[in-house]
Scaffold this motif. Structure first.
Motif, PDB file in Angstrom:
ATOM      1  N   ALA A   1       0.974  -1.173   0.027  1.00  0.00           N
ATOM      2  CA  ALA A   1      -0.104  -0.016  -0.135  1.00  0.00           C
ATOM      3  C   ALA A   1       1.010   1.254  -0.078  1.00  0.00           C
ATOM      4  CB  ALA A   1      -0.904   0.133   1.119  1.00  0.00           C
ATOM      5  N   HIS A   2       0.598   2.081  -0.989  1.00  0.00           N
ATOM      6  CA  HIS A   2       1.593   3.273  -1.113  1.00  0.00           C
ATOM      7  C   HIS A   2       0.931   4.483  -1.716  1.00  0.00           C
ATOM      8  CE1 HIS A   2       2.117   1.568  -4.942  1.00  0.00           C
ATOM      9  NE2 HIS A   2       2.565   2.603  -5.220  1.00  0.00           N
ATOM     10  N   SER A   3       1.478   5.609  -1.710  1.00  0.00           N
ATOM     11  CA  SER A   3       0.840   6.851  -2.112  1.00  0.00           C
ATOM     12  C   SER A   3       2.146   7.920  -2.236  1.00  0.00           C
ATOM     13  CB  SER A   3      -0.591   7.344  -2.001  1.00  0.00           C
ATOM     14  OG  SER A   3      -0.897   8.544  -2.775  1.00  0.00           O
ATOM     15  N   PHE A   4       1.987   9.003  -2.878  1.00  0.00           N
ATOM     16  CA  PHE A   4       2.771  10.321  -2.934  1.00  0.00           C
ATOM     17  C   PHE A   4       1.937  11.527  -2.610  1.00  0.00           C
ATOM     18  CE2 PHE A   4       5.779   7.494  -5.250  1.00  0.00           C
ATOM     19  CZ  PHE A   4       6.792   7.930  -4.876  1.00  0.00           C
ATOM     20  N   ASP A   5       2.324  12.394  -1.492  1.00  0.00           N
ATOM     21  CA  ASP A   5       2.066  13.764  -1.520  1.00  0.00           C
ATOM     22  C   ASP A   5       3.100  14.638  -2.312  1.00  0.00           C
ATOM     23  OD1 ASP A   5      -0.645  13.637  -0.190  1.00  0.00           O
ATOM     24  OD2 ASP A   5       0.354  13.227   1.559  1.00  0.00           O
ATOM     25  N   ALA A   6       2.383  15.453  -3.265  1.00  0.00           N
ATOM     26  CA  ALA A   6       3.189  16.157  -3.989  1.00  0.00           C
ATOM     27  C   ALA A   6       3.747  17.262  -3.492  1.00  0.00           C
ATOM     28  CB  ALA A   6       2.562  16.202  -5.449  1.00  0.00           C
ATOM     29  N   GLN A   7       3.272  17.853  -2.461  1.00  0.00           N
ATOM     30  CA  GLN A   7       3.743  19.206  -1.783  1.00  0.00           C
ATOM     31  C   GLN A   7       3.556  20.147  -2.904  1.00  0.00           C
ATOM     32  OE1 GLN A   7       7.455  18.470   0.252  1.00  0.00           O
ATOM     33  NE2 GLN A   7       6.403  16.822   1.215  1.00  0.00           N
TER      34      GLN A   7
END
Length: 202
Positions: free
Chosen positions: A165-171
């Motif tokens: 399980a994963h994701s990115f927050d791009a800021q």
């Protein structure tokens, strides 16, 4: 979960040939998965490889000049992508350009701008510009009840196994090379697999 950093020179010496082999179509799925599994087994998820990032960015800029188009827009994941290498059944890579987030940094998976998701093969990501937060569960687990938040910026290299399980927050926005043990185009349903309700945090 342990996050180890290799010494910068060691990571660059290893990462550049690995990425070159992937982009050149000379890497097998088994070789890719072996690398991902060895990092996961050692607890090493993040390394520093700034020279590899600079080389890769030059490669992508040249590929973009030749092609001139992004291949796929993924509004549900809030990014656009450029195909770099890969055919079905073999490793491949795309460039992902993620714009600034649409809302402030989230506090729970429910608030993520890009939902937690899964892939059915090992993955790597080399951050090429900008900064982000990589969010992941236990390597190899669909469970999202315990999440690590890992700050990343240009030159950072990440590995994680299938079904993590994963994701990115791009800021403020970032770009990355996304490598996969088994190539899937972002426009296909199988590119991003959802986490079932039983896997999500209650």
């Amino acid at each position: 979960m342990r996050l180890d950093l290799h010494r910068q020179s060691e990571a660059d010496d290893w990462a550049s040939p690995f990425i070159g082999a992937m982009l050149g179509g000379m890497l097998s799925t088994a070789d890719f998965e072996q690398v991902v599994d060895s990092f996961a087994a050692s607890g090493c998820i993040k390394l520093s490889a700034p020279a590899a990032a600079e080389e890769t960015l030059r490669y992508i800029e040249e590929a973009h000049r030749i092609d001139g188009r992004y291949g796929v827009d993924c509004p549900e994941l809030n990014f656009r992508s450029l195909w770099l290498a890969g055919e079905h059944g073999r490793p491949g890579a795309i460039y992902i350009d993620a714009p600034a987030e649409r809302m402030p940094a989230p506090r729970s998976p429910v608030q993520l701008n890009r939902p937690l998701h899964l892939h059915d093969s090992g993955r790597m990501a080399l951050i090429l510009h900008g900064a982000a937060t990589f969010i992941m569960g236990e390597p190899g687990s669909r469970d999202s009840s315990t999440l690590a938040r890992i700050p990343v910026s240009a030159g950072d290299l990440l590995f994680w196994p299938a079904w993590t399980a994963h994701s990115f927050d791009a800021q403020d926005g970032f770009g990355l090379l996304s490598g996969m043990a088994v190539y899937v185009s972002p426009e296909e349903d199988g590119f991003s697999l959802p986490i079932s309700s039983k896997d999500r945090r209650q």
